[in-house]
Design an enzyme around this catalytic site. Structure first.
Site, PDB file in Angstrom:
ATOM      1  N   SER A   1       0.945  -1.157  -0.053  1.00  0.00           N
ATOM      2  CA  SER A   1       0.238   0.071   0.049  1.00  0.00           C
ATOM      3  C   SER A   1       0.968   1.361   0.069  1.00  0.00           C
ATOM      4  CB  SER A   1      -0.847   0.017   1.386  1.00  0.00           C
ATOM      5  OG  SER A   1       0.116  -0.252   2.607  1.00  0.00           O
TER       6      SER A   1
ATOM      7  N   THR B   1      -1.557   4.247   4.207  1.00  0.00           N
ATOM      8  CA  THR B   1      -0.757   4.973   4.481  1.00  0.00           C
ATOM      9  C   THR B   1       0.282   5.022   5.643  1.00  0.00           C
ATOM     10  OG1 THR B   1      -2.324   6.595   3.783  1.00  0.00           O
ATOM     11  CG2 THR B   1      -0.384   7.582   4.740  1.00  0.00           C
TER      12      THR B   1
ATOM     13  N   ARG C   1      -6.980   9.410  -9.289  1.00  0.00           N
ATOM     14  CA  ARG C   1      -7.828   9.543  -8.060  1.00  0.00           C
ATOM     15  C   ARG C   1      -6.630   9.940  -6.806  1.00  0.00           C
ATOM     16  NH1 ARG C   1      -6.721   7.098  -2.463  1.00  0.00           N
ATOM     17  NH2 ARG C   1      -8.758   7.222  -1.497  1.00  0.00           N
TER      18      ARG C   1
ATOM     19  N   THR D   1      -4.813   7.813   8.493  1.00  0.00           N
ATOM     20  CA  THR D   1      -4.448   6.831   7.688  1.00  0.00           C
ATOM     21  C   THR D   1      -5.970   6.018   7.574  1.00  0.00           C
ATOM     22  OG1 THR D   1      -3.550   4.846   7.330  1.00  0.00           O
ATOM     23  CG2 THR D   1      -4.035   5.080   9.473  1.00  0.00           C
ATOM     24  N   GLY D   2      -6.295   5.381   6.431  1.00  0.00           N
ATOM     25  CA  GLY D   2      -7.588   4.838   6.219  1.00  0.00           C
ATOM     26  C   GLY D   2      -8.155   5.427   5.090  1.00  0.00           C
TER      27      GLY D   2
ATOM     28  N   THR E   1       1.741   7.002   0.336  1.00  0.00           N
ATOM     29  CA  THR E   1       0.817   5.903  -0.117  1.00  0.00           C
ATOM     30  C   THR E   1       0.684   5.403  -1.469  1.00  0.00           C
ATOM     31  OG1 THR E   1      -1.563   4.941   0.390  1.00  0.00           O
ATOM     32  CG2 THR E   1      -1.118   7.057   0.028  1.00  0.00           C
TER      33      THR E   1
HETATM   34  N1  GLY Z   1      -5.483   7.230   3.097  1.00  0.00           N
HETATM   35  C1  GLY Z   1      -4.881   6.709   1.923  1.00  0.00           C
HETATM   36  C2  GLY Z   1      -6.016   7.014   0.817  1.00  0.00           C
HETATM   37  O1  GLY Z   1      -7.194   6.834   1.035  1.00  0.00           O
HETATM   38  O2  GLY Z   1      -5.495   7.242  -0.323  1.00  0.00           O
END
Ligand code: GLY
Length: 308
Positions: free
Chosen positions: A52, A157, A185, A208-209, A175
Site C-alpha cells: 500500500s 498510508t 484519484r 490513515t484509512g 501511500t
Molecule cells: N488514506 C490513503 C488513501 O485513501 O489514499
C-alpha cells in the site's frame, strides 16, 4: 526555561516499525525531525512487501502504480506534496524537493513526474511480481461510485511524525492509495490538513484509512485545532475518530481510519474508528513498541463497503 522533550518518532500500522527504526538513528545523533521522517517514510516505500506504499504498492484500475505523498516541517510550516505520481520509487523525497526547490506546495501526475526527473530521480517500474499477480486477480468490478469492496488488511498510508532534540517537529505521509482506484484519484495523504499537519507550536497529526472520508472531514485539521485549544493528543485523535464513527453510523459506512498525534511536549495519542483495527509504532530512548489503539465502533467485518 521549559526542558526539551526527548526525541521520538511514531508511525502508523505495524509496518510503521520499519519507519521508526529508520528514523531513530537520525534523531539519536541529533539530526533533524525532517530528515528522520523522510528516512522513515522511505524505508516503507522501499519495502516491496508493503502493498500500500511505494515500490510494490497495488496499482490503479489500469495497472499503473500511482503514488501520493507529502512532508511538512513544523518549525516553518513548509510543506511539499506530490499526487498521482507514477514511475518514481520515493515520492516522499520528491515531495521534499517540491517543498525546498519550488514556490509551490503540490505537483501532480505527469508534471510531478517530469519535475522528479529534472531533480535527478530515476524512472522505474514500481510493479513487483506480487503486485502484478494481485492486479491480474483483482475483483473484476472496477471502482464504482457507491463504495468499494476492499479487503480490511489493505492498510494503507504510512504516516510518520517525529520530534528532535531541538524540539522541532516534522511529519511525512506516503501511500499508493486505494487499490484499483480510477486513474488520477487522489486521497487524503498528500493533502495538507487532511492526511497530515505539523506545527511546532502545537504538535503533529497524521491520518490513515479511507481517504474520501478523511478528506470530507479534514481530519488532520480537526485534530491539530483540537490540540491548539488544549486537548491532549489522545483527546484530539478521539475527536477525529468520533466524527468518523458518527458518519459511519449515520450513512451505514464502515470507513476504516486511524488517527495518530504527537504533541510538542512529546505525548502520543492514537485512536481508530473501529476497535482492534489500528496498531501504531513508537520509538523513544531507543525503545521500540507497537501499540494497539483504542477504537469506537465494533471490529470491522472482513469485506466491507467503503473501507480502506
Ligand atoms: N488514506 C490513503 C488513501 O485513501 O489514499
Amino acid at each position: 526555561m521549559a526542558s526539551r522533550p526527548t526525541p521520538a518518532a511514531v508511525a502508523t500500522w505495524r509496518f510503521g516499525q520499519a519507519a521508526v527504526r529508520a528514523a531513530w538513528p537520525v534523531l539519536r545523533s541529533g539530526g533533524r525531525a525532517l530528515d528522520a521522517v523522510e528516512a522513515g517514510a522511505r524505508a516503507v516505500e522501499d519495502d516491496p512487501e508493503v502493498d500500500s506504499v511505494g515500490y510494490g504498492g497495488l496499482p490503479n484500475a489500469e495497472g499503473v502504480v500511482e503514488l501520493d505523498a507529502c512532508i511538512m516541517d513544523g518549525s516553518t510550516l513548509a510543506f511539499g506534496a506530490v499526487a498521482a505520481l507514477s514511475g518514481v520509487r520515493n515520492p516522499v523525497s520528491v515531495a521534499r524537493h517540491v517543498m525546498e526547490h519550488t514556490p509551490h506546495l503540490m505537483l501532480v501526475g505527469e508534471g510531478a513526474a517530469r519535475f522528479a526527473l529534472s531533480q535527478g530521480f530515476r524512472r522505474q517500474n514500481l510493479l513487483t511480481a506480487k503486485s502484478r499477480h494481485a492486479y491480474r486477480n483483482r475483483p473484476l468490478r472496477r471502482p464504482s461510485f457507491d463504495g468499494l469492496a476492499v479487503r480490511e488488511d489493505w492498510h494503507d498510508t504510512v504516516g510518520v511524525l517525529a520530534i528532535d532534540a531541538e524540539g522541532h517537529l516534522a511529519g511525512a505521509c506516503t501511500t499508493s492509495g486505494m487499490p484499483w482506484k480510477l486513474p488520477g484519484r487522489v486521497g487524503d495523504s498528500p493533502l495538507i490538513g487532511c492526511g497530515l499537519y505539523v506545527d511546532d507550536t502545537v504538535g503533529g497529526v497524521v491520518c490513515t484509512g479511507f481517504g474520501e472520508e478523511i478528506m470530507r472531514q479534514t481530519s488532520a485539521a480537526v485534530m491539530i485545532e483540537a490540540m491548539r485549544r488544549g486537548r491532549s493528543p489522545q483527546q484530539a485523535c478521539r475527536e477525529a475518530a468520533g466524527r468518523m464513527a458518527e458518519r459511519c453510523r449515520r450513512e451505514g459506512l464502515s470507513a476504516g481510519a486511524g488517527f495518530l498525534a504527537l504533541s510538542r511536549d512529546g505525548r502520543v495519542g492514537a485512536y481508530g474508528v473501529h476497535r482492534a483495527y489500528f496498531p501504531y509504532a513508537v520509538i523513544q530512548r531507543g525503545r521500540e513498541r507497537v501499540i494497539q489503539a483504542s477504537g469506537i465502533l465494533p471490529p470491522r467485518a472482513k469485506h466491507v463497503k467503503g473501507g480502506h
